[in-house]
Write an enzyme that holds these catalytic residues in place. Structure first.
Site, PDB file in Angstrom:
ATOM      1  N   LYS A  71     -24.727  40.428 -22.277  1.00 55.43           N
ATOM      2  CA  LYS A  71     -23.935  40.775 -21.091  1.00 55.43           C
ATOM      3  C   LYS A  71     -22.498  41.062 -21.522  1.00 55.43           C
ATOM      4  O   LYS A  71     -21.669  40.171 -21.639  1.00 55.43           O
ATOM      5  CB  LYS A  71     -23.945  39.655 -20.043  1.00 55.43           C
ATOM      6  CG  LYS A  71     -23.380  40.155 -18.717  1.00 55.43           C
ATOM      7  CD  LYS A  71     -22.610  39.125 -17.923  1.00 55.43           C
ATOM      8  CE  LYS A  71     -21.271  38.761 -18.458  1.00 55.43           C
ATOM      9  NZ  LYS A  71     -20.240  39.824 -18.415  1.00 55.43           N
ATOM     10  N   GLY A 115     -15.203  33.950 -25.267  1.00 52.59           N
ATOM     11  CA  GLY A 115     -14.322  34.226 -24.136  1.00 52.59           C
ATOM     12  C   GLY A 115     -13.319  33.105 -23.975  1.00 52.59           C
ATOM     13  O   GLY A 115     -13.019  32.382 -24.936  1.00 52.59           O
ATOM     14  N   SER A 116     -12.842  32.951 -22.768  1.00 48.21           N
ATOM     15  CA  SER A 116     -11.763  31.993 -22.518  1.00 48.21           C
ATOM     16  C   SER A 116     -12.277  30.557 -22.580  1.00 48.21           C
ATOM     17  O   SER A 116     -13.460  30.291 -22.330  1.00 48.21           O
ATOM     18  CB  SER A 116     -11.153  32.258 -21.149  1.00 48.21           C
ATOM     19  OG  SER A 116     -12.162  32.116 -20.164  1.00 48.21           O
ATOM     20  N   THR A 117     -11.361  29.645 -22.861  1.00 47.09           N
ATOM     21  CA  THR A 117     -11.719  28.231 -22.895  1.00 47.09           C
ATOM     22  C   THR A 117     -12.157  27.763 -21.506  1.00 47.09           C
ATOM     23  O   THR A 117     -13.082  26.956 -21.378  1.00 47.09           O
ATOM     24  CB  THR A 117     -10.536  27.407 -23.440  1.00 47.09           C
ATOM     25  OG1 THR A 117     -10.349  27.810 -24.814  1.00 47.09           O
ATOM     26  CG2 THR A 117     -10.789  25.919 -23.402  1.00 47.09           C
ATOM     27  N   ALA A 132     -13.789  29.433 -19.135  1.00 47.29           N
ATOM     28  CA  ALA A 132     -15.194  29.813 -18.898  1.00 47.29           C
ATOM     29  C   ALA A 132     -16.111  29.057 -19.853  1.00 47.29           C
ATOM     30  O   ALA A 132     -17.202  28.624 -19.469  1.00 47.29           O
ATOM     31  CB  ALA A 132     -15.366  31.324 -19.070  1.00 47.29           C
ATOM     32  N   GLU A 140     -17.177  30.397 -28.673  1.00 48.47           N
ATOM     33  CA  GLU A 140     -16.018  30.920 -29.424  1.00 48.47           C
ATOM     34  C   GLU A 140     -14.932  31.166 -28.398  1.00 48.47           C
ATOM     35  O   GLU A 140     -15.007  32.126 -27.617  1.00 48.47           O
ATOM     36  CB  GLU A 140     -16.393  32.241 -30.112  1.00 48.47           C
ATOM     37  CG  GLU A 140     -17.426  32.103 -31.210  1.00 48.47           C
ATOM     38  CD  GLU A 140     -16.847  31.508 -32.477  1.00 48.47           C
ATOM     39  OE1 GLU A 140     -15.618  31.530 -32.663  1.00 48.47           O
ATOM     40  OE2 GLU A 140     -17.630  30.979 -33.276  1.00 48.47           O
ATOM     41  N   CYS A 173      -7.901  36.326 -30.283  1.00 51.29           N
ATOM     42  CA  CYS A 173      -8.056  34.870 -30.136  1.00 51.29           C
ATOM     43  C   CYS A 173      -7.341  34.105 -31.239  1.00 51.29           C
ATOM     44  O   CYS A 173      -6.800  33.038 -31.002  1.00 51.29           O
ATOM     45  CB  CYS A 173      -9.539  34.523 -30.121  1.00 51.29           C
ATOM     46  SG  CYS A 173     -10.425  35.193 -31.536  1.00 51.29           S
ATOM     47  N   GLU A 202      -2.442  29.874 -24.149  1.00 48.15           N
ATOM     48  CA  GLU A 202      -2.771  31.163 -24.762  1.00 48.15           C
ATOM     49  C   GLU A 202      -2.293  32.250 -23.797  1.00 48.15           C
ATOM     50  O   GLU A 202      -2.833  32.400 -22.697  1.00 48.15           O
ATOM     51  CB  GLU A 202      -4.285  31.258 -24.962  1.00 48.15           C
ATOM     52  CG  GLU A 202      -4.700  32.541 -25.645  1.00 48.15           C
ATOM     53  CD  GLU A 202      -6.215  32.685 -25.752  1.00 48.15           C
ATOM     54  OE1 GLU A 202      -6.907  32.527 -24.739  1.00 48.15           O
ATOM     55  OE2 GLU A 202      -6.696  32.989 -26.855  1.00 48.15           O
TER      56      GLU A 202
HETATM   57  P1  NAD Z   1     -13.464  35.466 -20.027  1.00 48.94           P
HETATM   58  O1  NAD Z   1     -13.830  34.072 -20.349  1.00 48.94           O
HETATM   59  O2  NAD Z   1     -12.828  35.741 -18.721  1.00 48.94           O
HETATM   60  O3  NAD Z   1     -14.761  36.411 -20.090  1.00 48.94           O
HETATM   61  C1  NAD Z   1     -15.555  36.535 -21.248  1.00 48.94           C
HETATM   62  C2  NAD Z   1     -16.955  36.960 -20.849  1.00 48.94           C
HETATM   63  O4  NAD Z   1     -17.568  35.910 -20.130  1.00 48.94           O
HETATM   64  C3  NAD Z   1     -17.027  38.178 -19.926  1.00 48.94           C
HETATM   65  O5  NAD Z   1     -18.199  38.895 -20.223  1.00 48.94           O
HETATM   66  C4  NAD Z   1     -17.123  37.535 -18.535  1.00 48.94           C
HETATM   67  O6  NAD Z   1     -17.755  38.370 -17.591  1.00 48.94           O
HETATM   68  C5  NAD Z   1     -17.978  36.325 -18.832  1.00 48.94           C
HETATM   69  N1  NAD Z   1     -17.746  35.149 -17.981  1.00 48.94           N
HETATM   70  C6  NAD Z   1     -16.575  34.708 -17.462  1.00 48.94           C
HETATM   71  N2  NAD Z   1     -16.774  33.557 -16.784  1.00 48.94           N
HETATM   72  C7  NAD Z   1     -18.090  33.264 -16.907  1.00 48.94           C
HETATM   73  C8  NAD Z   1     -18.907  32.189 -16.443  1.00 48.94           C
HETATM   74  N3  NAD Z   1     -18.409  31.177 -15.712  1.00 48.94           N
HETATM   75  N4  NAD Z   1     -20.227  32.199 -16.755  1.00 48.94           N
HETATM   76  C9  NAD Z   1     -20.760  33.195 -17.507  1.00 48.94           C
HETATM   77  N5  NAD Z   1     -20.028  34.254 -17.953  1.00 48.94           N
HETATM   78  C10 NAD Z   1     -18.707  34.273 -17.669  1.00 48.94           C
HETATM   79  O7  NAD Z   1     -12.570  35.961 -21.253  1.00 48.94           O
HETATM   80  P2  NAD Z   1     -11.857  37.374 -21.455  1.00 48.94           P
HETATM   81  O8  NAD Z   1     -10.621  37.385 -20.647  1.00 48.94           O
HETATM   82  O9  NAD Z   1     -12.851  38.486 -21.286  1.00 48.94           O
HETATM   83  O10 NAD Z   1     -11.531  37.306 -23.027  1.00 48.94           O
HETATM   84  C11 NAD Z   1     -10.397  36.763 -23.537  1.00 48.94           C
HETATM   85  C12 NAD Z   1     -10.646  35.361 -24.056  1.00 48.94           C
HETATM   86  O11 NAD Z   1     -11.646  35.373 -25.073  1.00 48.94           O
HETATM   87  C13 NAD Z   1      -9.430  34.757 -24.711  1.00 48.94           C
HETATM   88  O12 NAD Z   1      -9.294  33.415 -24.300  1.00 48.94           O
HETATM   89  C14 NAD Z   1      -9.754  34.832 -26.203  1.00 48.94           C
HETATM   90  O13 NAD Z   1      -9.060  33.904 -26.988  1.00 48.94           O
HETATM   91  C15 NAD Z   1     -11.212  34.603 -26.193  1.00 48.94           C
HETATM   92  N6  NAD Z   1     -11.823  35.097 -27.443  1.00 48.94           N
HETATM   93  C16 NAD Z   1     -12.263  34.208 -28.379  1.00 48.94           C
HETATM   94  C17 NAD Z   1     -12.784  34.662 -29.592  1.00 48.94           C
HETATM   95  C18 NAD Z   1     -13.284  33.707 -30.633  1.00 48.94           C
HETATM   96  O14 NAD Z   1     -14.040  34.142 -31.506  1.00 48.94           O
HETATM   97  N7  NAD Z   1     -12.925  32.447 -30.608  1.00 48.94           N
HETATM   98  C19 NAD Z   1     -12.857  36.027 -29.833  1.00 48.94           C
HETATM   99  C20 NAD Z   1     -12.387  36.911 -28.867  1.00 48.94           C
HETATM  100  C21 NAD Z   1     -11.883  36.428 -27.661  1.00 48.94           C
END
Ligand code: NAD
Length: 481
Positions: A176, A228-230, A232, A250, A285, A384
């Site tokens: 997804k 994604g974000s911490t 989520a 991650e 990230c 962040e």
């Molecule tokens: P986000 O958490 O808003 O979304 C990431 C993904 O998760 C999207 O596909 C979103 O639709 C989905 N999502 C969001 N909430 C969800 C939930 N409750 N259940 C299931 N799916 C959900 O993050 P973003 O704004 O898209 O990305 C930026 C974040 O990602 C930053 O915090 C960044 O540090 C982190 N990130 C981490 C790494 C790593 O390897 N550690 C790499 C890249 C980005």
């Protein structure tokens, strides 16, 4: 490549159940880039059913790993042939500078597929061991149907970090991608189809967080692999904990560049600007966004930062000269600007930037910004920000004081230590609680494990550890001696 009207499910192209669509506009000039289908729970049900069928009864998990490797290498070759076109698509979708996207030949995704193909061929999927009860075989079996949920800030590469090792292990994937960047993921689907990946082994359904949540909770999923974000990640981890699903997270970071008192300022700045506030337009990230410096050298460091940051080329990401492009969306720019206002209100000094760059009125641009004289407990040093904002924090005392500040973070993703004495820097690096750390440099190496301590996540991607995340161990006994 840019007009997608169907999801990739069970090896077929299927229109979205609700007819929903996602229209993508460039964050650089708001021009239309393309469109993708928007996923719904009904689409996820179909995809999970196709994946379950592929895993429970299909050939993929039952093939010899060398046969899987052949398909992965075919995918790599197809992706390599499209690498330039995909880089241009990503540049339009997410606004990352084209030079950044094409760095190293722009074939990082192909190299990942080749790497995991090689690893699959030599992986000890079955190994004999002498146990206490007699001879045993330790089998490493695929974990099952994987939900791969990815963000917009490195979309195809981050998805490939999940798909390539998962497929190498014999797993199948329901992916997804984020709604902001739904298009590039379908290039992986094209490659899978052309390479002859069996139906249902890779399924791609873009969508928002609600459909992501539906996928995480789906009883047909065995493992969630999330980037994604911490915030989520915490929710997803809680659901997986309750359902006892395997889970890799991650998450975010607030990584430190730590300067010891003998360090060369030029080396520090030449690393901490491109891999800090300017890293992927500040949306990385592992970006080195906290710069921890001895108080006696603080002003010198600030002058050097201001000098380099003022010379950054900010502009259209399609221009090869551009070093810093726009943020992904208006809400992201609002968020970054709120943090800049907060930094001023909290009493940090705005050393450079803080506004919007002149002449770039159409996209979501913010000037590269540096705060100095900051304290590590200020919000701008804790949260962040995910934009081109660096925070310089002075410390008093020796190396221990710097290490303590670096560790005073809820995150633990990346970092770097700078010193004229690399042994001394290594000693400091070994005391900093992050998953990756550089000595007089920083980098993310796809052959070495990458992931977070603390609030930056659970588990590792990249390297052999990335494949191990898609394995279940099984001990088989009962052989006669
Ligand atoms: P986000 O958490 O808003 O979304 C990431 C993904 O998760 C999207 O596909 C979103 O639709 C989905 N999502 C969001 N909430 C969800 C939930 N409750 N259940 C299931 N799916 C959900 O993050 P973003 O704004 O898209 O990305 C930026 C974040 O990602 C930053 O915090 C960044 O540090 C982190 N990130 C981490 C790494 C790593 O390897 N550690 C790499 C890249 C980005």
């Amino acid at each position: 490549m840019r007009e997608r009207r169907e999801h990739f499910i069970g090896g077929k192209w299927l229109p979205p159940a609700t007819g929903g669509e996602i229209r993508v506009h460039s964050p650089a000039d708001l021009k239309y880039v393309g469109q993708a289908p928007d996923g719904s729970p009904a689409d996820m049900d179909l995809a999970v059913a196709a994946a379950r069928e592929a895993f429970d009864r299909g050939p993929w998990p039952r093939m010899a790993s060398a046969e899987r490797a052949v398909v992965l290498r075919r995918m790599a070759a197809i992706l390599r042939a499209q690498a330039d076109e995909v880089a241009e698509l990503l540049c339009d979708e997410m606004g990352a500078p084209i030079t950044f996207l094409k760095r190293g030949g722009g074939d990082g995704v192909s190299r990942l597929f080749e790497y995991y193909a090689d690893l699959a061929e030599t992986w000890p999927f079955e190994a004999a061991r002498q146990g206490a009860l007699g001879p045993a075989v330790i089998r490493q079996e695929p974990v099952g149907v994987v939900a791969a949920i990815t963000p917009w800030n490195g979309p195809m590469y981050i998805l490939a970090l999940k798909v390539a090792p998962a497929l190498a292990a014999g797993c199948v994937v329901v992916a997804k991608p984020a709604q902001e960047t739904p298009l590039d993921a379908f290039c992986l689907a094209d490659a899978a189809e052309q390479a002859g990946l069996p139906p249902g082994v890779l399924n791609i359904i873009p969508g928002g967080r609600e459909v992501g949540d539906y996928l995480v909770r789906h009883p047909g999923i065995d493992k969630v692999s999330f980037t994604g974000s911490t915030a989520a990640g915490r929710k997803i981890g809680a659901i997986c904990g309750e359902q006892l699903k395997r889970c890799g997270l991650e998450l975010g970071g607030k990584s430190a560049a730590v300067m010891l008192d003998d360090a060369d300022i030029t080396s520090l700045v030449q690393c901490a600007v491109p891999l800090g506030l300017a890293f992927n337009n500040g949306q990385a990230c592992a970006a080195l966004t906290r710069v921890i410096v001895p108080r006696a050298r603080h002003n010198e460091v600030v002058d050097a930062f201001v000098d380099v940051v003022q010379r950054l080329t900010v502009g259209d990401p399609r221009d090869p000269a551009t070093e810093l492009g726009p943020l992904i969306a208006e809400r992201q720019r609002d968020r970054v600007e709120r943090y800049i206002a907060l930094g001023r209100a909290e009493g940090a000094t705005l050393a450079v930037g803080g506004g919007r760059p002149a002449g770039l009125d159409k996209g979501w641009y913010v000037e590269p910004t540096v705060f100095s004289d900051a304290a590590n407990d200020m919000t701008i040093a804790r949260d962040e920000i995910f934009g081109p904002v660096g925070v310089i924090i002075p410390y008093d005392g020796g190396d221990e004081a710097a290490i303590e500040l670096a560790n005073a973070s809820t995150y633990g993703l990346g970092g770097a230590v700078f010193s004229a004495d690399s042994e001394r820097a290594y000693r400091a690096a070994s005391q900093i609680r992050t998953g990756t750390i550089g000595v007089n440099m920083f980098g993310v190496d796809p052959l070495c494990p990458f992931g977070g301590f603390k609030g930056s996540g659970i588990g590792r991607e990249m390297g052999p550890e990335g494949l191990a995340g898609f394995i279940e161990y099984k001990s088989v006994f009962g052989f006669s001696n």
